[in-house]
Write a protein that holds these residues in place. Structure first.
Motif, PDB file in Angstrom:
ATOM      1  N   LEU A 174      -5.133  46.276  93.972  1.00 51.11           N
ATOM      2  CA  LEU A 174      -5.466  46.292  92.288  1.00 51.11           C
ATOM      3  C   LEU A 174      -4.439  45.465  91.526  1.00 51.11           C
ATOM      4  N   LYS A 175      -3.098  45.394  92.050  1.00 51.35           N
ATOM      5  CA  LYS A 175      -2.044  44.625  91.481  1.00 51.35           C
ATOM      6  C   LYS A 175      -2.567  42.963  91.648  1.00 51.35           C
ATOM      7  N   GLU A 176      -3.057  42.691  92.876  1.00 48.73           N
ATOM      8  CA  GLU A 176      -3.787  41.357  93.183  1.00 48.73           C
ATOM      9  C   GLU A 176      -4.789  40.770  92.109  1.00 48.73           C
ATOM     10  N   GLN A 177      -5.635  41.730  91.555  1.00 50.65           N
ATOM     11  CA  GLN A 177      -6.491  41.517  90.669  1.00 50.65           C
ATOM     12  C   GLN A 177      -5.897  41.074  89.198  1.00 50.65           C
ATOM     13  N   ALA A 178      -4.660  41.316  89.067  1.00 49.80           N
ATOM     14  CA  ALA A 178      -4.080  41.193  87.849  1.00 49.80           C
ATOM     15  C   ALA A 178      -3.853  39.725  87.568  1.00 49.80           C
ATOM     16  N   PHE A 179      -3.484  39.032  88.960  1.00 52.56           N
ATOM     17  CA  PHE A 179      -3.180  37.706  88.844  1.00 52.56           C
ATOM     18  C   PHE A 179      -4.461  36.840  88.505  1.00 52.56           C
ATOM     19  N   LEU A 180      -5.672  37.559  88.596  1.00 49.18           N
ATOM     20  CA  LEU A 180      -6.796  36.649  88.404  1.00 49.18           C
ATOM     21  C   LEU A 180      -7.576  36.989  86.834  1.00 49.18           C
ATOM     22  N   ILE A 214      -8.409  39.976  85.965  1.00 51.35           N
ATOM     23  CA  ILE A 214      -9.419  40.971  85.844  1.00 51.35           C
ATOM     24  C   ILE A 214      -8.986  42.515  85.620  1.00 51.35           C
ATOM     25  N   THR A 215      -7.708  42.655  86.127  1.00 54.01           N
ATOM     26  CA  THR A 215      -6.969  44.014  85.678  1.00 54.01           C
ATOM     27  C   THR A 215      -5.651  43.848  85.094  1.00 54.01           C
ATOM     28  N   GLU A 216      -5.070  44.753  84.819  1.00 53.64           N
ATOM     29  CA  GLU A 216      -3.991  44.792  84.222  1.00 53.64           C
ATOM     30  C   GLU A 216      -3.012  46.017  84.701  1.00 53.64           C
ATOM     31  N   SER A 217      -2.016  45.715  85.371  1.00 58.31           N
ATOM     32  CA  SER A 217      -1.064  46.739  85.930  1.00 58.31           C
ATOM     33  C   SER A 217       0.256  46.891  85.351  1.00 58.31           C
ATOM     34  N   GLU A 218       0.594  48.091  85.264  1.00 60.17           N
ATOM     35  CA  GLU A 218       2.105  48.168  84.591  1.00 60.17           C
ATOM     36  C   GLU A 218       2.669  49.574  84.982  1.00 60.17           C
ATOM     37  N   HIS A 219       3.887  49.823  84.899  1.00 56.24           N
ATOM     38  CA  HIS A 219       4.704  50.933  85.017  1.00 56.24           C
ATOM     39  C   HIS A 219       4.764  51.606  83.950  1.00 56.24           C
ATOM     40  N   THR A 220       4.490  52.768  83.690  1.00 56.16           N
ATOM     41  CA  THR A 220       4.543  53.798  82.719  1.00 56.16           C
ATOM     42  C   THR A 220       5.509  55.201  82.946  1.00 56.16           C
ATOM     43  N   GLY A 221       6.138  55.652  82.066  1.00 59.98           N
ATOM     44  CA  GLY A 221       6.825  56.661  81.946  1.00 59.98           C
ATOM     45  C   GLY A 221       6.172  58.181  82.020  1.00 59.98           C
ATOM     46  N   GLY A 222       6.437  58.650  82.932  1.00 58.97           N
ATOM     47  CA  GLY A 222       5.988  59.951  83.279  1.00 58.97           C
ATOM     48  C   GLY A 222       6.545  61.240  82.983  1.00 58.97           C
ATOM     49  N   GLY A 223       7.642  61.024  82.034  1.00 58.16           N
ATOM     50  CA  GLY A 223       8.571  62.159  81.566  1.00 58.16           C
ATOM     51  C   GLY A 223       9.635  62.574  82.758  1.00 58.16           C
ATOM     52  N   ASP A 224      10.208  63.624  82.644  1.00 55.56           N
ATOM     53  CA  ASP A 224      11.379  63.769  83.344  1.00 55.56           C
ATOM     54  C   ASP A 224      10.759  64.471  84.532  1.00 55.56           C
ATOM     55  N   LEU A 266       2.539  53.906  88.384  1.00 57.45           N
ATOM     56  CA  LEU A 266       1.769  52.586  88.062  1.00 57.45           C
ATOM     57  C   LEU A 266       0.412  52.857  87.508  1.00 57.45           C
ATOM     58  N   VAL A 267      -0.230  52.265  86.572  1.00 52.29           N
ATOM     59  CA  VAL A 267      -1.227  52.461  85.883  1.00 52.29           C
ATOM     60  C   VAL A 267      -2.046  51.045  85.891  1.00 52.29           C
ATOM     61  N   HIS A 268      -3.294  51.221  85.960  1.00 56.16           N
ATOM     62  CA  HIS A 268      -4.437  50.007  85.950  1.00 56.16           C
ATOM     63  C   HIS A 268      -5.395  49.948  84.639  1.00 56.16           C
TER      64      HIS A 268
END
Length: 401
Positions: free
Chosen positions: A356-362, A364-374, A380-382
């Motif tokens: 999934l992270k590799e597709q971000a280089f093309l 096709i997708t976007e991957s990022e870390h997001t906060g889930g609270g304490d 990671l979300v896509h």
């Protein structure tokens, strides 16, 4: 088939196009059909002016994004300069080399010799293989000498794709080094504004300071371009909204005249294929959607089946749920279902996350870390960077559906 069971004319071209060549990519129109680039035409014309009277053409570097008219203006103006020179009793020849197709020095040198031979109608047989780049350039020097060419303009399109600078250096120093008595100028076309900065000092010093930048077209210019080519269609075939809509969408998305003309043509082709009597805004929408499907299909056609299962899972989630970002675990659950249905053993959770992270280089997708609270911490979300319908259509095309 016709109602009587006989085949209708399988070569019938319908009632949409009058001269489809005018809206085909690669067509080089007459100079008076080139609109929205008056200043650039004058600049290129000025660089070639001396050559129309037997003098040296000036080497020029042209920058700009794809579809901004760089190649079109260069080819149209150079062709017109050759005609003017002939009227003046001077031999000005030109050759066009697309360096994205001929990336090595040898390939580009061979294509230069072949183009020049064809334009001179020399009947010279240029070997496809077996010669070095220097040998091919020697053929060029001989052609120039044998046909008493006063000036030569070489257009090197997408010159940044060339593997080295040897061809450019040889052309720019051919007269100085005694290789040819012909005056030689080069029009270097690049999508990369930093191209000249990458040249070595010796090559750079041999070039003039002529540099042009072609900006993307605006909606008004794109509309004028399409208006100037509407005689590609038969009278009364185009509905009033087709040209304004095509131009507005192209200006908003990319400012690319090549893509706008391609959409214009594809809209007509869809109407023709459907047997419709008029090209409408609906055909434009369909043409744009199909172009997106085709582009995405080219991106994913070489991917492994499991990457396609992953993208199908992400597209399905995107289409069915209100939120558009999904954790790896959720995508993985649906992916395993799809892979199993296709008769494949699912990959591991970690492997899917990395794919999934590799597709971000093309893109096709976007991957990022997001906060889930304490309680959860970051995760990671896509997100899919394409309309899910585009993805489904492209993946179905890939499967032959």
């Amino acid at each position: 088939m016709a109602e009587n069971g006989e085949l209708t004319d399988i070569f019938d071209t319908g009632d949409i196009f009058a001269n489809r060549e005018l809206v085909r990519v690669g067509h080089v129109p007459e100079l008076d059909r080139v609109v929205g680039r008056d200043e650039e035409i004058r600049s290129v014309g000025s660089a070639l002016a001396a050559a129309t009277e037997g003098g040296p053409p000036e080497t020029t570097i042209i920058y700009g994004k794809t579809g901004t008219g760089k190649s079109l203006v260069s080819r149209c103006v150079t062709r017109q300069a050759s005609r003017r020179a002939a009227n003046n009793g001077t031999a000005l020849e030109y050759a066009y080399v697309d360096c994205s197709d001929y990336q090595t020095e040898t390939q580009a040198s061979r294509e230069l010799a072949r183009e020049l031979s064809e334009n001179l109608e020399a009947g010279e047989s240029i070997p496809q293989t077996g010669l070095s780049a220097v040998d091919y350039r020697d053929i060029t020097w001989d052609l120039l000498s044998n046909h008493e060419v006063d000036s030569l303009v070489v257009i090197l399109d997408e010159i940044d794709k060339l593997e080295n600078e040897d061809l450019l250096r040889s052309l720019s120093r051919a007269r100085e080094s005694g290789k040819s008595d012909t005056f030689i100028g080069v029009i270097c076309i690049s999508n990369k504004i930093e191209y000249r900065e990458r040249l070595n000092e010796r090559v750079d010093s041999s070039l003039q300071d002529n540099e042009l930048v072609f900006d993307p077209y605006g909606a008004k210019q794109l509309r004028a371009i399409l208006e100037n080519r509407k005689d590609a269609f038969k009278s009364g075939v185009l509905s009033d909204e087709v040209i304004p809509k095509t131009a507005a969408l192209a200006a908003r998305e990319h400012g690319d005249a090549r893509k706008a003309v391609e959409t214009f043509y594809e809209a007509g082709r869809l109407a023709e294929k459907n047997g419709d009597g008029q090209v409408t805004a609906a055909h434009v929408d369909e043409a744009i959607t199909q172009a997106e499907v085709n582009r995405f299909h080219r991106l994913v056609s070489g991917q492994t089946p499991h990457v396609k299962y992953i993208l199908r899972a992400l597209a399905a989630l995107t289409a069915s749920e209100e939120k558009k970002q999904f954790r790896t675990a959720k995508i993985y659950d649906l992916y395993t279902t799809i892979a199993t249905q296709e008769g494949s053993d699912p990959l591991s959770h970690d492997r899917v996350r990395r794919l999934l992270k590799e597709q971000a280089f093309l893109g096709i997708t976007e991957s990022e870390h997001t906060g889930g609270g304490d309680r959860e911490g970051s995760y990671l979300v896509h997100r899919l960077m394409r309309n899910p319908d585009i993805v489904f259509n492209a993946l179905n095309t890939d499967r032959g559906i």
